[in-house]
Write a protein that holds these residues in place. Structure first.
Motif, PDB file in Angstrom:
ATOM      1  N   THR A 509      12.661   1.455  15.655  1.00 57.21           N
ATOM      2  CA  THR A 509      11.236   1.262  15.417  1.00 57.21           C
ATOM      3  C   THR A 509      11.023   0.311  14.247  1.00 57.21           C
ATOM      4  O   THR A 509      11.661   0.459  13.193  1.00 57.21           O
ATOM      5  N   TYR A 510      10.124  -0.641  14.434  1.00 55.85           N
ATOM      6  CA  TYR A 510       9.696  -1.525  13.347  1.00 55.85           C
ATOM      7  C   TYR A 510       8.278  -1.132  12.953  1.00 55.85           C
ATOM      8  O   TYR A 510       7.417  -0.918  13.819  1.00 55.85           O
ATOM      9  N   PHE A 511       8.012  -1.044  11.653  1.00 60.28           N
ATOM     10  CA  PHE A 511       6.681  -0.681  11.173  1.00 60.28           C
ATOM     11  C   PHE A 511       6.241  -1.630  10.056  1.00 60.28           C
ATOM     12  O   PHE A 511       7.066  -2.198   9.328  1.00 60.28           O
ATOM     13  N   ARG A 512       4.927  -1.767   9.940  1.00 62.65           N
ATOM     14  CA  ARG A 512       4.357  -2.633   8.908  1.00 62.65           C
ATOM     15  C   ARG A 512       2.951  -2.138   8.583  1.00 62.65           C
ATOM     16  O   ARG A 512       2.156  -1.864   9.487  1.00 62.65           O
ATOM     17  N   THR A 513       2.653  -1.990   7.291  1.00 65.44           N
ATOM     18  CA  THR A 513       1.342  -1.517   6.849  1.00 65.44           C
ATOM     19  C   THR A 513       0.851  -2.372   5.695  1.00 65.44           C
ATOM     20  O   THR A 513       1.581  -2.598   4.729  1.00 65.44           O
ATOM     21  N   ASN A 514      -0.377  -2.854   5.810  1.00 64.88           N
ATOM     22  CA  ASN A 514      -1.039  -3.601   4.738  1.00 64.88           C
ATOM     23  C   ASN A 514      -2.135  -2.729   4.123  1.00 64.88           C
ATOM     24  O   ASN A 514      -2.928  -2.112   4.848  1.00 64.88           O
ATOM     25  N   PHE A 515      -2.171  -2.696   2.800  1.00 65.72           N
ATOM     26  CA  PHE A 515      -3.136  -1.878   2.074  1.00 65.72           C
ATOM     27  C   PHE A 515      -4.116  -2.771   1.310  1.00 65.72           C
ATOM     28  O   PHE A 515      -3.731  -3.808   0.761  1.00 65.72           O
ATOM     29  N   LYS A 516      -5.356  -2.320   1.260  1.00 65.44           N
ATOM     30  CA  LYS A 516      -6.386  -2.987   0.470  1.00 65.44           C
ATOM     31  C   LYS A 516      -7.001  -1.976  -0.499  1.00 65.44           C
ATOM     32  O   LYS A 516      -6.994  -0.775  -0.250  1.00 65.44           O
ATOM     33  N   ASN A 517      -7.574  -2.522  -1.577  1.00 63.87           N
ATOM     34  CA  ASN A 517      -8.231  -1.677  -2.588  1.00 63.87           C
ATOM     35  C   ASN A 517      -7.284  -0.628  -3.162  1.00 63.87           C
ATOM     36  O   ASN A 517      -7.680   0.514  -3.422  1.00 63.87           O
ATOM     37  N   LYS A 518      -6.024  -1.013  -3.336  1.00 61.61           N
ATOM     38  CA  LYS A 518      -5.043  -0.092  -3.914  1.00 61.61           C
ATOM     39  C   LYS A 518      -5.537   0.369  -5.281  1.00 61.61           C
ATOM     40  O   LYS A 518      -5.985  -0.426  -6.102  1.00 61.61           O
ATOM     41  N   ILE A 519      -5.476   1.673  -5.514  1.00 59.76           N
ATOM     42  CA  ILE A 519      -5.984   2.259  -6.753  1.00 59.76           C
ATOM     43  C   ILE A 519      -4.843   2.426  -7.752  1.00 59.76           C
ATOM     44  O   ILE A 519      -3.804   3.007  -7.433  1.00 59.76           O
ATOM     45  N   ASP A 520      -5.039   1.913  -8.955  1.00 56.73           N
ATOM     46  CA  ASP A 520      -4.066   2.093 -10.022  1.00 56.73           C
ATOM     47  C   ASP A 520      -4.773   1.897 -11.358  1.00 56.73           C
ATOM     48  O   ASP A 520      -5.906   1.409 -11.419  1.00 56.73           O
ATOM     49  N   TYR A 521      -4.070   2.277 -12.441  1.00 59.92           N
ATOM     50  CA  TYR A 521      -4.656   2.116 -13.761  1.00 59.92           C
ATOM     51  C   TYR A 521      -4.645   0.650 -14.177  1.00 59.92           C
ATOM     52  O   TYR A 521      -3.651  -0.061 -13.995  1.00 59.92           O
ATOM     53  N   ALA A 522      -5.754   0.190 -14.760  1.00 53.93           N
ATOM     54  CA  ALA A 522      -5.867  -1.175 -15.276  1.00 53.93           C
ATOM     55  C   ALA A 522      -6.256  -1.103 -16.755  1.00 53.93           C
ATOM     56  O   ALA A 522      -7.027  -0.230 -17.157  1.00 53.93           O
ATOM     57  N   PRO A 523      -5.744  -2.014 -17.591  1.00 51.88           N
ATOM     58  CA  PRO A 523      -6.044  -1.960 -19.026  1.00 51.88           C
ATOM     59  C   PRO A 523      -7.485  -2.387 -19.322  1.00 51.88           C
ATOM     60  O   PRO A 523      -7.997  -3.344 -18.756  1.00 51.88           O
ATOM     61  N   LEU A 524      -8.143  -1.646 -20.225  1.00 51.80           N
ATOM     62  CA  LEU A 524      -9.494  -2.002 -20.674  1.00 51.80           C
ATOM     63  C   LEU A 524      -9.508  -2.506 -22.110  1.00 51.80           C
ATOM     64  O   LEU A 524     -10.421  -3.223 -22.502  1.00 51.80           O
TER      65      LEU A 524
END
Length: 674
Positions: A509-524
């Motif tokens: 099996t071959y699989f592929r997934t693209n993610f958008k709006n990935k949530i992570d911490y960003a510096p302020l």
């Protein structure tokens, strides 16, 4: 010294036990029945039960037989045998958690008989410091475990963006029956802690049409002893669970069930203290986490179709000193399954769900004087509700071709509506061959903490590295949620081919997934006297790879099973960094020999490739070899023994262990069926 000699004697006992069992088998040979294997039916990959070869998803099953052959202190040790699965190879830290196709554990939905188990992660000081919620049920009560890899949001919603683990329990029999299990595991190194397991399952009828089931278990891993100067030691853990179910056949085609469970997890530190009067081996996980669950369900078969209704509630209470840390969720699920014949034979499933979540944590919510905008915060409780409607139609276009069309509409109290469609085809060009593939969309709504600016965890430095370019110097920072987050979304596709005949079972099996709006911490930066990072939708990510399976019958009684996972990508496309620590290549192989009806022997090999983390190689590749044997004394009694990590291997870099993998250990155990 005495303990070391005892450990060596225990090791020498294993070949004796195995040789006695083999000798008995050869002295009383009984041919293995040459019966055709029964079809494997799964319920997690679609809205209805299907043969695994017709399932519209990549799905694997761990059978009751596999569970009984070894001590199951943690279900992760079983799940890591499946293609597309990584983790589960350490008792502590991130490597203890199961990940599907390169995604962190928070993307995997855990079910028991199709019902959500809730989530204890946010009752911890930090979500990543808690254990995965896999072990809230006695292994004695498990009939099988189904694992679906890849997004299943079209059926299960936000929590299933990476896949689903569904633990199926044993049914209540028509006659009273039960089983009791005991296991003991001892490390060769006497400084390492021993492990114990006890389990009991009892079920049967109370009256005509009324049955009951009760399961009790305790697993205990003792902490390592560091008094002799042991480095890299780990703390201990104890799990206690009690689970019960009452089944009432209201009519020949209707069944009512009542479920209740209680569990307690406790992490223990070592008794030895360092110069700062702190445990040399700190406890990993909650010092005392209590879970209670109750539910009621109804299944009915009517002239218009089959219905299923479940109402259930889960509570987690993390007993933190001088703090309150609790989470709860209440869910209502309903489905209707109906066969149609509009041009093509079809199996239509319609359903809906409502869920209410609540979180209180006085240790991490509302503790900062103000949020990053200077707005005053108060209160330590968060709550939210979601509702959903979903439909799935399996269309039998031809005898050898099935199309599955599905879609789910989720409504979130804060994020509005989200639609997750799925299209999947299963084709049998010949009876032995299966070609399957499909595309789907998935989403994950931010958790209650991720979505709240008042949920600000104080970091002592870990997690604050992104602030260094802004002038940050080891002062600690607040890691805050964000009220303006959007749900993460994904687009996924897979295609595979499989062959099954006469004991051969091959798949690719071959699989592929693209993610958008990935949530992570960003510096302020620094605001109102504090350094800040906060959750933001800043990233895109992609995972892709290949899963391969090969079961080869070397003879009528000997088979070789192999699973391989190759991760071509697990990358954050915004930063170029690897998405998480995951092996590039992992392989599991098992050589099993059914000597006769009584004796089974198996040697397994687990290869874990280089672990990638943030673009750097974290560990070297390593191999773990285990050996086990189980011997049945009639139908009522089973003995088992084995050696884990036979060659005492583990992940090391520059002479230092990056994460702890237990060394050589011997185990003995027994199960009595009555």
């Amino acid at each position: 010294m005495k303990n070391r000699n005892t450990a060596r004697r225990s090791l020498r006992l294993i070949p004796c036990v195995l040789s006695i069992a083999v000798g008995s088998a050869w002295a009383n040979p009984e041919p293995v029945r040459d019966a055709a294997p029964l079809p494997v039916v799964v319920v997690t990959a679609s809205g209805a039960a299907l043969d695994i070869h017709d399932a519209p998803a990549s799905i694997s099953v761990i059978s009751r037989e596999e569970i009984e052959r070894q001590p199951v202190y943690d279900l992760a040790t079983l799940l890591r045998r499946i293609p597309g699965v990584s983790g589960g190879n350490s008792p502590t830290g991130d490597q203890s958690k199961i990940k599907l196709r390169g995604l962190p554990d928070k993307y995997t939905l855990i079910l028991v008989d199709g019902k959500r188990q809730g989530n204890s992660a946010d009752t911890n000081y930090r979500p990543d410091l808690g254990r995965q919620d896999l072990n809230w049920i006695s292994p004695e009560m498990i009939e099988r475990i189904e694992v679906v890899r890849g997004p299943m949001s079209s059926l299960y919603g936000s929590d299933a963006m990476g896949g689903v683990i569904n633990i199926i329990t044993r049914k209540v029999p028509k006659k009273w029956a039960g089983s009791a299990t005991a296991n003991y595991t001892r490390p060769q190194d006497s400084d390492r802690g021993t492990a114990h397991q006890l389990g009991l399952n009892l079920a049967g009828p109370l009256a005509d049409g009324v049955g009951v089931r009760l399961g009790v278990s305790q697993t205990r891993q003792n902490p390592d002893d560091t008094s002799g100067g042991l480095h890299g030691g780990v703390g201990g853990e104890r799990n206690d669970t009690v689970t019960g179910q009452l089944n009432w056949a209201l009519a020949p085609n209707q069944n009512l069930s009542l479920d209740a469970s209680y569990g307690k997890q406790r992490a223990t530190a070592s008794s030895q203290l360092n110069a700062k009067n702190r445990p040399v081996q700190p406890a990993w996980g909650a010092s005392e986490l209590v879970r209670t669950s109750v539910g009621i369900g109804h299944e009915g078969r009517w002239s218009f179709g089959k219905t299923k209704i479940n109402l259930y509630h889960n509570d987690y209470d993390n007993k933190i000193a001088e703090a309150t840390a609790k989470s709860s969720d209440t869910a209502f699920d309903a489905t209707l399954e109906k066969r149609l014949n509009f041009g093509f034979e079809q199996l239509l499933t319609l359903g809906g769900q409502w869920k209410r979540e609540k979180l209180t944590n006085t240790d991490t919510i509302g503790t900062v004087p103000s949020d990053y905008n200077g707005k005053e915060v108060s209160g330590a409780s968060l709550s939210g509700s979601t509702s959903a409607l979903f439909a799935e139609d399996q269309i039998y276009l031809r005898e050898d071709l099935t199309a599955t069309l599905g879609a789910r509409l989720d409504h979130h109290g804060k994020f509005g509506n989200n639609t997750s469609p799925r299209v999947y085809l299963v084709y049998h060009p010949l009876p032995e061959w299966t070609v399957r593939g499909g595309v789907s969309k998935g989403f994950r709504a931010p958790s209650l903490k991720e979505n709240s600016p008042s949920a600000a965890t104080q970091s002592g430095g870990n997690g604050c590295g992104s602030l260094r370019p802004l002038g940050y110097v080891n002062e600690g920072c607040y890691m805050a949620g964000n009220a303006d987050l959007k749900p993460e979304t994904s687009e996924s596709g897979e295609i595979g081919v499989a062959y099954a005949r006469a004991g051969w079972d091959l798949g690719l099996t071959y699989f592929r997934t693209n993610f958008k709006n990935k949530i992570d911490y960003a510096p302020l930066g620094k605001a109102h006297g504090y350094w800040w990072t906060k959750m933001q939708n800043i990233q895109k990510a992609r995972t892709s790879g290949v899963e391969a399976t090969a079961t080869i019958p070397l003879s009528k009684d000997i088979s070789l099973r192999n699973n391989l996972t190759y991760m071509a990508e697990a990358k954050n496309l915004s930063t170029g960094a690897n998405l998480l620590a995951t092996p590039k290549v992992s392989v599991f192989s098992a050589l099993g020999w059914q000597v006769n009806d009584q004796l089974y022997a198996e040697v397994t090999h687990q290869y874990t490739g280089k672990q990638l983390d943030g673009g750097n190689v974290q560990t070297k590749a390593y191999r773990i070899v285990d050996a086990l044997a189980s011997y049945k004394l009639g139908q009522q009694f089973t003995l088992r023994a084995g050696i884990e990590n036979l060659f005492k291997k583990g992940p090391k870099a520059d002479g230092a262990v990056n994460y702890y993998v237990p060394g050589r250990r011997v185990f003995v155990g027994a199960t009595s069926n009555f």
